[in-house]
Design a protein around this motif. Structure first.
Motif, PDB file in Angstrom:
ATOM      1  N   SER A 109       0.830  -1.200   0.000  1.00 49.92           N
ATOM      2  CA  SER A 109       0.000   0.000   0.000  1.00 49.92           C
ATOM      3  C   SER A 109       0.869   1.256   0.000  1.00 49.92           C
ATOM      4  CB  SER A 109      -0.912  -0.009   1.230  1.00 49.92           C
ATOM      5  OG  SER A 109      -1.580   1.219   1.362  1.00 49.92           O
ATOM      6  N   VAL A 110       0.381   2.295  -0.692  1.00 48.13           N
ATOM      7  CA  VAL A 110       1.083   3.579  -0.697  1.00 48.13           C
ATOM      8  C   VAL A 110       0.455   4.556   0.288  1.00 48.13           C
ATOM      9  CG1 VAL A 110       1.812   3.317  -3.087  1.00 48.13           C
ATOM     10  CG2 VAL A 110      -0.364   4.454  -2.584  1.00 48.13           C
ATOM     11  N   LEU A 111      -0.549   4.103   1.015  1.00 50.25           N
ATOM     12  CA  LEU A 111      -1.229   4.988   1.956  1.00 50.25           C
ATOM     13  C   LEU A 111      -0.429   5.059   3.251  1.00 50.25           C
ATOM     14  CD1 LEU A 111      -4.941   3.790   1.463  1.00 50.25           C
ATOM     15  CD2 LEU A 111      -3.576   5.338   0.062  1.00 50.25           C
ATOM     16  N   ASP A 112       0.129   6.234   3.529  1.00 49.70           N
ATOM     17  CA  ASP A 112       0.910   6.418   4.752  1.00 49.70           C
ATOM     18  C   ASP A 112       0.475   7.696   5.456  1.00 49.70           C
ATOM     19  OD1 ASP A 112       1.948   8.391   3.132  1.00 49.70           O
ATOM     20  OD2 ASP A 112       3.871   7.399   2.827  1.00 49.70           O
ATOM     21  N   ASP A 113       1.150   8.028   6.556  1.00 48.82           N
ATOM     22  CA  ASP A 113       0.760   9.197   7.349  1.00 48.82           C
ATOM     23  C   ASP A 113       0.898  10.486   6.546  1.00 48.82           C
ATOM     24  OD1 ASP A 113       0.050   7.906   9.774  1.00 48.82           O
ATOM     25  OD2 ASP A 113       2.166   7.610  10.234  1.00 48.82           O
ATOM     26  N   ALA A 114       1.907  10.553   5.681  1.00 49.86           N
ATOM     27  CA  ALA A 114       2.087  11.772   4.884  1.00 49.86           C
ATOM     28  C   ALA A 114       0.910  11.983   3.935  1.00 49.86           C
ATOM     29  CB  ALA A 114       3.402  11.690   4.098  1.00 49.86           C
ATOM     30  N   LEU A 115       0.434  10.880   3.305  1.00 47.79           N
ATOM     31  CA  LEU A 115      -0.691  11.008   2.378  1.00 47.79           C
ATOM     32  C   LEU A 115      -1.974  11.337   3.142  1.00 47.79           C
ATOM     33  CD1 LEU A 115      -1.610  10.820  -0.540  1.00 47.79           C
ATOM     34  CD2 LEU A 115      -2.004   8.381  -0.211  1.00 47.79           C
ATOM     35  N   VAL A 116      -2.107  10.792   4.346  1.00 47.20           N
ATOM     36  CA  VAL A 116      -3.279  11.113   5.164  1.00 47.20           C
ATOM     37  C   VAL A 116      -3.314  12.600   5.463  1.00 47.20           C
ATOM     38  CG1 VAL A 116      -4.384  10.767   7.415  1.00 47.20           C
ATOM     39  CG2 VAL A 116      -3.429   8.808   6.187  1.00 47.20           C
ATOM     40  N   ALA A 117      -2.145  13.183   5.773  1.00 47.52           N
ATOM     41  CA  ALA A 117      -2.081  14.620   6.066  1.00 47.52           C
ATOM     42  C   ALA A 117      -2.430  15.443   4.830  1.00 47.52           C
ATOM     43  CB  ALA A 117      -0.692  14.977   6.577  1.00 47.52           C
ATOM     44  N   ARG A 123      -9.434   9.933   8.175  1.00 49.62           N
ATOM     45  CA  ARG A 123      -9.079   8.941   9.179  1.00 49.62           C
ATOM     46  C   ARG A 123      -8.532   7.689   8.514  1.00 49.62           C
ATOM     47  NH1 ARG A 123     -12.596   7.339  14.424  1.00 49.62           N
ATOM     48  NH2 ARG A 123     -11.073   5.916  15.369  1.00 49.62           N
ATOM     49  N   PRO A 124      -7.295   7.297   8.832  1.00 46.54           N
ATOM     50  CA  PRO A 124      -6.739   6.078   8.229  1.00 46.54           C
ATOM     51  C   PRO A 124      -7.347   4.833   8.878  1.00 46.54           C
ATOM     52  CG  PRO A 124      -5.196   6.980   9.811  1.00 46.54           C
ATOM     53  CD  PRO A 124      -6.339   7.960   9.741  1.00 46.54           C
ATOM     54  N   ALA A 125      -7.236   3.707   8.190  1.00 50.18           N
ATOM     55  CA  ALA A 125      -7.740   2.435   8.696  1.00 50.18           C
ATOM     56  C   ALA A 125      -6.818   1.318   8.251  1.00 50.18           C
ATOM     57  CB  ALA A 125      -9.156   2.177   8.188  1.00 50.18           C
ATOM     58  N   VAL A 126      -6.705   0.319   9.085  1.00 48.20           N
ATOM     59  CA  VAL A 126      -5.983  -0.910   8.735  1.00 48.20           C
ATOM     60  C   VAL A 126      -6.947  -2.060   8.985  1.00 48.20           C
ATOM     61  CG1 VAL A 126      -3.928  -2.314   9.054  1.00 48.20           C
ATOM     62  CG2 VAL A 126      -3.838   0.140   9.529  1.00 48.20           C
ATOM     63  N   LYS A 150       1.464  -4.869  10.156  1.00 48.59           N
ATOM     64  CA  LYS A 150       2.322  -5.985   9.775  1.00 48.59           C
ATOM     65  C   LYS A 150       1.521  -7.122   9.145  1.00 48.59           C
ATOM     66  CE  LYS A 150       5.631  -9.290  11.744  1.00 48.59           C
ATOM     67  NZ  LYS A 150       6.284  -9.745  13.003  1.00 48.59           N
ATOM     68  N   LEU A 151       0.314  -7.367   9.672  1.00 46.95           N
ATOM     69  CA  LEU A 151      -0.503  -8.479   9.191  1.00 46.95           C
ATOM     70  C   LEU A 151      -1.205  -8.169   7.877  1.00 46.95           C
ATOM     71  CD1 LEU A 151      -2.195  -9.705  12.504  1.00 46.95           C
ATOM     72  CD2 LEU A 151      -0.387 -10.853  11.220  1.00 46.95           C
ATOM     73  N   PHE A 152      -1.715  -6.930   7.710  1.00 43.55           N
ATOM     74  CA  PHE A 152      -2.623  -6.640   6.608  1.00 43.55           C
ATOM     75  C   PHE A 152      -2.121  -5.593   5.617  1.00 43.55           C
ATOM     76  CE2 PHE A 152      -5.279  -7.519  10.464  1.00 43.55           C
ATOM     77  CZ  PHE A 152      -5.537  -8.839  10.159  1.00 43.55           C
ATOM     78  N   ALA A 153      -1.050  -4.922   5.906  1.00 40.63           N
ATOM     79  CA  ALA A 153      -0.524  -3.908   4.978  1.00 40.63           C
ATOM     80  C   ALA A 153       0.996  -4.014   4.959  1.00 40.63           C
ATOM     81  CB  ALA A 153      -1.001  -2.512   5.399  1.00 40.63           C
ATOM     82  N   ALA A 154       1.653  -3.059   5.562  1.00 33.21           N
ATOM     83  CA  ALA A 154       3.108  -3.040   5.710  1.00 33.21           C
ATOM     84  C   ALA A 154       3.398  -2.035   6.813  1.00 33.21           C
ATOM     85  CB  ALA A 154       3.800  -2.640   4.402  1.00 33.21           C
ATOM     86  N   PRO A 155       4.541  -2.145   7.473  1.00 30.71           N
ATOM     87  CA  PRO A 155       4.849  -1.189   8.544  1.00 30.71           C
ATOM     88  C   PRO A 155       4.698   0.254   8.071  1.00 30.71           C
ATOM     89  CG  PRO A 155       6.434  -2.977   8.570  1.00 30.71           C
ATOM     90  CD  PRO A 155       5.587  -3.176   7.342  1.00 30.71           C
ATOM     91  N   GLY A 156       3.937   1.027   8.795  1.00 33.00           N
ATOM     92  CA  GLY A 156       3.726   2.425   8.454  1.00 33.00           C
ATOM     93  C   GLY A 156       2.711   2.663   7.361  1.00 33.00           C
ATOM     94  N   ARG A 157       2.008   1.619   6.905  1.00 32.63           N
ATOM     95  CA  ARG A 157       1.041   1.749   5.800  1.00 32.63           C
ATOM     96  C   ARG A 157      -0.372   1.429   6.278  1.00 32.63           C
ATOM     97  NH1 ARG A 157       3.928   3.837   1.251  1.00 32.63           N
ATOM     98  NH2 ARG A 157       6.114   3.338   1.727  1.00 32.63           N
ATOM     99  N   TYR A 158      -1.336   1.908   5.487  1.00 32.30           N
ATOM    100  CA  TYR A 158      -2.746   1.713   5.812  1.00 32.30           C
ATOM    101  C   TYR A 158      -3.451   1.031   4.638  1.00 32.30           C
ATOM    102  CZ  TYR A 158      -1.609   5.168   9.393  1.00 32.30           C
ATOM    103  OH  TYR A 158      -1.025   5.844  10.435  1.00 32.30           O
ATOM    104  N   THR A 159      -4.602   0.441   4.930  1.00 26.52           N
ATOM    105  CA  THR A 159      -5.400  -0.199   3.869  1.00 26.52           C
ATOM    106  C   THR A 159      -6.508   0.713   3.358  1.00 26.52           C
ATOM    107  OG1 THR A 159      -6.884  -1.194   5.509  1.00 26.52           O
ATOM    108  CG2 THR A 159      -4.973  -2.504   4.805  1.00 26.52           C
ATOM    109  N   GLY A 160      -6.700   1.854   3.983  1.00 23.68           N
ATOM    110  CA  GLY A 160      -7.728   2.772   3.512  1.00 23.68           C
ATOM    111  C   GLY A 160      -7.725   4.067   4.286  1.00 23.68           C
ATOM    112  N   ILE A 161      -8.376   5.087   3.692  1.00 23.70           N
ATOM    113  CA  ILE A 161      -8.558   6.387   4.350  1.00 23.70           C
ATOM    114  C   ILE A 161     -10.027   6.760   4.202  1.00 23.70           C
ATOM    115  CG2 ILE A 161      -7.881   8.811   4.470  1.00 23.70           C
ATOM    116  CD1 ILE A 161      -5.295   8.051   3.015  1.00 23.70           C
ATOM    117  N   GLU A 162     -10.685   7.043   5.314  1.00 24.53           N
ATOM    118  CA  GLU A 162     -12.080   7.457   5.300  1.00 24.53           C
ATOM    119  C   GLU A 162     -12.138   8.973   5.442  1.00 24.53           C
ATOM    120  OE1 GLU A 162     -13.686   5.317   8.545  1.00 24.53           O
ATOM    121  OE2 GLU A 162     -13.634   3.378   7.533  1.00 24.53           O
TER     122      GLU A 162
END
Length: 854
Positions: free
Chosen positions: A74-82, A94-97, A207-219
């Motif tokens: 996933s390319v969704l990270d804290d920077a993209l959320v901001a 709001r990010p989600a994993v 770690k289980l569903f995305a990658a360290p520091g990454r999210y599976t979605g943004i609401e």
């Protein structure tokens, strides 16, 4: 005339009660089916739908076609959320994993693992105040480390977990054990409708569903008045091309709606079949009831004609009676239908795959349908008797005795019935050479069966004489009682045929479906047993999960295991068609699968070389030595490569559609280098608790099933469960309505023969003789309907065998003697039970009172 109709209904309410019950039963299934369908659809919509309340736009990552699970970063990270939060019109981002996890209950059994409801997993992502309003805490605390988990309180209760217990779970391979530290609640309908939910700390979930520091979605939430499409366009401009996409919540909800409609479209089909059958069978009871009432009231109707009533008024009077009866039956049926709708989820669900939970949804459509169908069917069935009533002449009022019904067979009826019967039989005979169960062949079979039954119904009055005389050879052995019972059944062939018609139709449906079900089950048993030589199978529940690589070695090391052959599973697409491919080891596949090659062999399987089933070869027009372009695993056809076909084997459910080299399949499957099945053979010295050892070897993973050969055969043959439900459901409906019809007919017949019964009593027949006469008459009618139904059902099942044989090569026509014997016994029992009350009433008539009242 309306007042007359109302008085007639009240005067004959006891006789009309059977008609009310018959119509009520059919209406109950219709209203119950509609309420059940609406309620189930609403519950599934809740169970399968994500709640988009307060969300305007969702942002989700996208992946290249054919990307494996390990390549989906996933390319969704804290920077993209901001950046998304800074877009004009956005009030919150709001990010989600989120992911999926399968849980085991405290006793080690899988917890709702086979359910189609959600097995959800999520990360605890607190707000600025440290709270998580998506999953409010109800007990304990939120997880903080990788060894801790929180469960939704309903999930914990279903698994018998308490705070401090160790929870066993798995995502896509190895089993994990975590300590339960908290209970949460949620308004996510996917969970409240019967799913499960586990909540992890942020780092563990990533770690289980995305990658360290990454999210599976943004609401994304929007300010009031903000246009969703415009906001999605602005956010989309920020996203990396081809790596993420922004979708409006409205569009996402619409996609869910289409998915839910597809999943729920068939759930009302089975109860609606019951409704149609019950109304169709019940219509004969209605016709019979009104015909007999009009026969009894011939002098009354003649008097009405004599004092000025027109034929049209007589027709309207009878139809008004029918409408009143239908109205009462419709209202009662609607209420009863609510009970049917409440009971159906438990009847159609299973322990592993229950229907979602939800309240009854009662809209105007079920009530309107109940009224239209109930009143409409009753009025339509009463139309023919009303026409007969209109033909009664005023002079009939001067007759002192009722005229006996005509027993002269109609030549027109005979010619029409024979033509219809031959047409139906001809359509079924045309299926003798059918090679598959195509839509066209299925339509022909259904039309042929329907026309065949219709022909039998038309001919039933004409066949009543010879068949009942044949049955009478047995009844006359009972003496005068048996002879009188036979003659009473022959007195009015139309009435006898109409009474037996309900039992005939239900017997035909049940016997035909029972034969098809029995033959199909035997064929599936044979197919599964013929294709598998392994003693045990360890398998995942779907191809998106895998068996831990270390578990394969542990299974092979169990004492008594001679072969542990790992199988990788995926999909194979040729562009025009798709199938299932099994990646095997050519050296051991012969030890665990029973493959019957029509050409070539499994020895040639290797990189770029495959063996295919007969059906797959036929669909893709390829033979041994031929080449076919195909792609293995997820993605588009742009990854297709040429494969050489080295053999063709008979269809085998264990081998699937294609056998390929295991490394080839693992290289392109969704989970790279994974296996989804282990086929295990054992030696003579295998321990008796081998199944327990196998479960221990796979660490009691809730993702996996451990089945013996017998259990697997039983599971594969279990696809006929819905047909069995239909068989016994139709049998129950036929029994109930047939019983109502016989009770009604016999009761009214006793009333018609009051004088005759009085004379029989006067010349010496005792009460027990009267009772036996009525019972034998009822049994004779039941036997007649049963014989016709069995002949029709067995002939139909025999001639449609070709359709099933095309789908299941091992299919052979086989009679379920036990079920057929049960059908016959129940049918005759219906006849005996239906005669109980009329027989008692007839025996209670005194000779003098019977003659005086007649």
């Amino acid at each position: 005339m309306l007042q007359t109709a109302l008085r007639n209904v009240l005067a004959h309410k006891a006789r009309l009660m059977m008609t009310v019950l018959a119509v009520c039963l059919g209406v109950a299934f219709i209203s119950g089916s509609l309420v059940f369908a609406d309620s189930t659809t609403a519950a599934y919509r809740a169970a399968l739908s994500r709640n988009y309340a307060g969300i305007a736009v969702t942002v989700e990552p996208t992946y290249p076609p054919g990307a494996a699970a390990g390549e989906r970063t996933s390319v969704l990270d804290d920077a993209l959320v901001a950046e998304v939060a800074a877009v004009p019109g956005v009030t919150a981002a709001r990010p989600a994993v989120d992911g999926s996890v399968t849980l085991a209950a405290k006793d080690g059994s899988p917890l709702r693992a086979d359910s189609m409801m959600g097995r959800l997993a999520a990360a605890h992502l607190p707000d600025a105040d440290g709270q998580d309003d998506r999953y409010p805490l109800t007990a304990g605390r939120y997880p903080r480390t990788g060894g801790e988990v929180a469960l939704e309180r309903g999930t914990a209760a279903a698994g018998s977990y308490a705070l401090g217990d160790t929870v066993t779970l798995a995502t896509d391979g190895p089993v994990r054990r975590m300590r339960l530290v908290g209970l949460v609640s949620t308004d996510d309908t996917r969970v409240t409708s019967g799913g499960t939910l586990a909540v992890f700390d942020k780092a563990t979930a990533q770690k289980l569903f995305a990658a360290p520091g990454r999210y599976t979605g943004i609401e994304v939430s929007a300010a009031p008045g903000t246009d969703e499409l415009e906001l999605a366009r602005r956010i989309g401009a920020l996203l990396p091309a081809d790596r993420a996409e922004a979708t409006t919540a409205t569009a996402a909800a619409n996609q869910q709606s289409v998915f839910v409609d597809t999943r729920t479209s068939s759930y009302a089909r089975l109860p609606m079949i019951f409704a149609v059958v019950s109304l169709f069978i019940g219509s004969f009871l209605i016709v019979n009831t009104f015909t007999m009432l009009i026969t009894r009231r011939a002098r009354e109707i003649a008097l009405l004609r004599a004092i000025g009533a027109t034929r049209r008024q007589v027709v309207r009077s009878v139809l008004a009676e029918a409408a009143l009866v239908g109205l009462v039956a419709s209202l009662l049926g609607f209420v009863l239908g609510l009970g049917v709708a409440t009971a159906l989820p438990g009847m159609l669900g299973t322990a592993n795959d229950s229907l979602p939970q939800g309240p009854l949804v009662i809209g105007p459509a079920p009530l309107l349908a109940s009224l239209v169908v109930g009143v409409g069917v009753t009025v339509l069935a009463a139309w023919l008797p009303s026409r007969r009533a209109a033909r009664i002449a005023p002079v009939e009022a001067m007759r002192t005795a009722e005229q006996p019904p005509s027993a002269v067979p109609s030549r027109l009826r005979g010619a029409l019935g024979a033509a219809v019967l031959l047409l139906g039989a001809g359509l079924l005979v045309s299926l003798s050479d059918a090679k598959d169960a195509s839509d066209e062949n299925l339509r022909t079979a259904m039309a042929g069966c329907g026309i065949l039954v219709t022909g039998l119904i038309v001919l039933a009055p004409l066949m009543a004489g010879p068949v009942i005389r044949l049955i009478g050879r047995l009844t006359v052995r009972l003496g005068v009682v048996g002879a009188l019972a036979r003659d009473n059944a022959l007195r009015d062939p139309r009435r006898t045929a109409a009474t037996a018609a309900a039992l005939m139709i239900s017997t035909a449906l049940v016997s035909g479906l029972a034969v098809i079900d029995h033959s199909s089950s035997r064929a599936l048993d044979s197919q599964a047993a013929a294709g598998l030589s392994a003693d045990y199978v360890v398998s995942t529940r779907d191809t998106t999960t895998a068996i831990d690589a270390a578990a394969v070695h542990r299974v092979a090391a169990i004492p008594g295991v001679t072969t542990a052959s790992a199988v990788a599973e995926s999909t194979l697409s040729t562009g025009a068609a798709a199938g299932q491919v099994s990646g095997v080891d050519p050296k051991t596949v012969g030890d665990v699968m029973r493959l019957r090659f029509t050409s070539g062999s499994a020895a040639g399987i290797g990189p770029g070389r495959i063996a295919v089933s007969s059906s797959f070869a036929r669909e893709n027009r390829v033979g041994t030595g031929g080449r076919i372009d195909a792609s293995i695993g997820p993605g588009q056809g742009d990854r297709a490569r040429p494969y050489t076909v080295v053999g063709i084997y008979e269809d085998n459910p264990t081998a699937r559609d294609v056998l390929a080299d295991r490394a080839d399949v693992q290289r392109h499957s969704f989970l790279r280098d994974s296996v989804q099945r282990i086929l295990v053979t054992t030696g003579d010295g295998a321990a008796g608790d081998l199944e327990k050892q196998l479960r221990a070897a796979v660490d009691h993973s809730p993702l996996l099933k451990v089945q013996s050969r017998g259990q697997l055969v039983q599971e594969q043959a279990g696809v006929a469960g819905e047909l069995i439900t239909m068989v016994f459901g139709l049998l129950a409906i036929g029994v109930i309505i047939s019983a109502l019809g016989m009770v009604n007919t016999l009761a009214m017949s006793v009333a018609e023969r009051t004088r005759e019964i009085g004379v029989l009593r006067a010349i010496g027949m005792d009460r027990s003789g009267i009772r036996r006469m009525i019972r034998v008459e009822s049994l004779t009618v039941a036997a007649y309907g049963t014989l016709l139904g069995l002949a029709c059902g067995l002939f139909g099942a025999w001639k449609v065998s070709g359709l099933a044989n095309g789908a299941i090569p091992q299919y052979t026509f086989a009679l379920p003697w036990g079920t057929l014997a049960l059908v016959v016994v129940l049918s005759l029992a219906v006849g005996a039970a239906a005669a109980a009350l009329p027989a008692r009433r007839a025996a209670a008539l005194g000779p003098l009172r019977a003659v005086a009242d007649a």
